[in-house]
Design an enzyme around this catalytic site. Structure first.
Site, PDB file in Angstrom:
ATOM      1  CB  SER A   1      22.236  42.320  52.408  1.00  0.00           C
ATOM      2  OG  SER A   1      22.528  43.101  51.278  1.00  0.00           O
TER       3      SER A   1
ATOM      4  CG  ASP B   1      22.756  42.481  47.156  1.00  0.00           C
ATOM      5  OD1 ASP B   1      21.703  42.640  46.505  1.00  0.00           O
ATOM      6  OD2 ASP B   1      22.950  43.016  48.265  1.00  0.00           O
TER       7      ASP B   1
ATOM      8  CG  ASP C   1      18.966  42.215  49.993  1.00  0.00           C
ATOM      9  OD1 ASP C   1      19.981  42.480  49.326  1.00  0.00           O
ATOM     10  OD2 ASP C   1      18.499  42.994  50.844  1.00  0.00           O
TER      11      ASP C   1
ATOM     12  CG  ASP D   1      19.822  45.811  48.966  1.00  0.00           C
ATOM     13  OD1 ASP D   1      20.793  45.098  48.612  1.00  0.00           O
ATOM     14  OD2 ASP D   1      19.638  46.176  50.144  1.00  0.00           O
TER      15      ASP D   1
END
Length: 444
Positions: free
Chosen positions: A101, A240, A242, A244
């Protein structure tokens, strides 16, 4: 059952250090495959972000899953919410994301989605952990899984995102800066907004395996704020690594955080008569968000910190909207997990349908000043059993009344007690937070 490996968001760590090693991830793939393979040859999707270590972990996962008899489709670099969506679209048994992430590039992780695009149930994660402690045994050659690359996975996700904006709403005439954090959205996010009519200036869209989240994206928005002003854009969108999380920037270069984004979407949906079941935030959500939602005459629920817990509360109370200050926004009637692009489209929809700027829309919520003090501890403190700490909290709560709130919680990752006080006056909140922090230091 106490878990040895899984945290609240899969398994994560520094590359080369247990458990983020090729041998462990090989075994993890095999263990997950054994749990899934009870129904013949299941299909599992694997996506990843742009970290250089993703190639290594992807290969290890593949080998383990194939050895357990599982078929695989590789998605390549793909946002976490895209994997959740494509898992359902492909009718797969599970989806796996290789990502850490918003963390630096030398961290990585593995998280799983069930066939319906939600996080794996606790009992399935516990069963995978049980298999991790067993001896590795490869199935016979005729039972081995097969691997192929999914065709046009990015295109399918782009079309899915575009459907979140009605055909009657166009982004034509909007100039926006989109910061992809040099992460998994670099090849999808700019195209989504361009194809809907916006003029897009993309930044953070040249990943090299190492620069993911580096001074860019939703956790480092200074560059985006500067770019919005430099290009005289109407707004900025920061995702960000990834994809999400979402943080936005208004036309004056000021940040619009997850609480404000949630308030904007909630108020617009309520005006349309489409806000179902109230709104879910977390213990860290600003008091201004709670009061803004309650002013609509609808419930506001607080979950523990973590999108997993937000989703649990949304399910329990049948809410379609929830999220965190950090920018995890879940719009459940579109997707089952946090999705920065989908959330951004909901805000853009509100802008276009009301004719208001992002700055005007965020005025539906007045943020309360927060003071957060992290108090290091040498030993574990039971906050509920410390009379001195509870007395300090009670005194502060009595002084604040309905003008603010207090939150104490132990960090889940560090030996810290987090003291947060929220109120109308920043000077008062700082003073009251220090009162409680002093009591915690004395007990530590």
């Amino acid at each position: 059952m106490a878990r040895k490996y899984f945290g609240t968001d899969g398994i994560r760590g520094k590359i080369g250090c247990y458990p983020m090693t090729p041998d462990f991830v090989l075994k993890l793939g095999w263990a997950a495959g054994k749990v899934l393979a009870s129904n013949g040859h299941p299909l599992v999707l694997i996506g990843k972000d742009t970290r250089i270590s993703g190639y290594m972990l992807e290969s290890a996962l593949q080998a383990g899953l194939v050895a357990a008899g599982v078929n695989i489709r590789l998605l390549g670099p793909m946002p976490t919410p895209a994997v959740a969506y494509l898992t359902r679209a492909f009718r797969a048994s599970a989806g796996i994301v290789i990502s850490a992430s918003h963390n630096p590039y030398d961290d990585n992780g593995v998280k799983f989605f069930s066939g319906d695009g939600t996080k794996l149930p606790d009992e399935v994660e516990e069963e995978i952990e049980r298999w991790l402690d067993m001896d590795f045994k490869t199935v016979s050659s005729d039972e081995l899984g097969k691997v192929e690359r999914a065709k046009d996975a990015a295109g399918r996700y782009i079309e899915f995102c575009k459907r979140a904006l009605p055909n009657t709403v166009s982004l034509k005439g909007l100039r926006m800066v989109v910061d992809c954090a040099n992460g998994a959205t670099y090849h999808v996010a700019p195209d989504v907004f361009k194809e809907l009519g916006a003029e897009v200036i993309a930044i953070g869209n040249t990943p090299d395996g190492i620069n993911i989240n580096e001074a860019c994206g939703a956790t480092h928005v200074d560059g985006l704020c500067d770019a919005v002003l430099r290009y005289r854009a109407d707004l900025g969108i920061a995702l960000d690594g990834d994809g999400d999380r979402l943080i936005m920037v208004d036309q004056r270069g000021d940040t619009v955080d997850g609480d404000e984004i949630l308030a904007i979407i909630a108020h617009h949906r309520h005006a349309e008569g489409k806000l179902q079941g109230g709104v879910v935030g977390t213990l860290m959500s600003n008091l201004g968000l709670e009061k803004s939602i309650q002013a609509l005459g609808v419930p506001f629920y607080r979950a523990k910190v973590g999108d997993r817990y937000v989703i649990e509360q949304m399910t329990q109370h049948d809410c379609d909207l929830g999220g965190e200050s950090s920018g995890h926004i879940i719009v459940r009637n579109f997707i089952t997990t946090g999705d920065g692009i989908i959330a951004a489209l909901q805000v853009l929809r509100a802008m276009r349908m009301t004719g208001k700027s992002l700055r005007d829309l965020k005025s539906v919520m007045t943020k309360y000043p927060q003071t957060l003090i992290n108090v290091p501890t040498k030993h574990k403190i039971n906050l509920n059993e410390s009379v001195a700490i509870q007395d300090a909290v009670r005194q502060v709560e009595q002084q604040l009344g309905s003008r603010g709130r207090v939150l104490l919680r132990a960090s889940g990752t560090e030996p810290l007690i987090r003291v947060m006080v929220e109120g109308e006056d920043p000077g008062e909140t700082a003073e009251l937070a220090e009162q409680i922090a002093s009591a915690v230091r004395a007990a530590a």
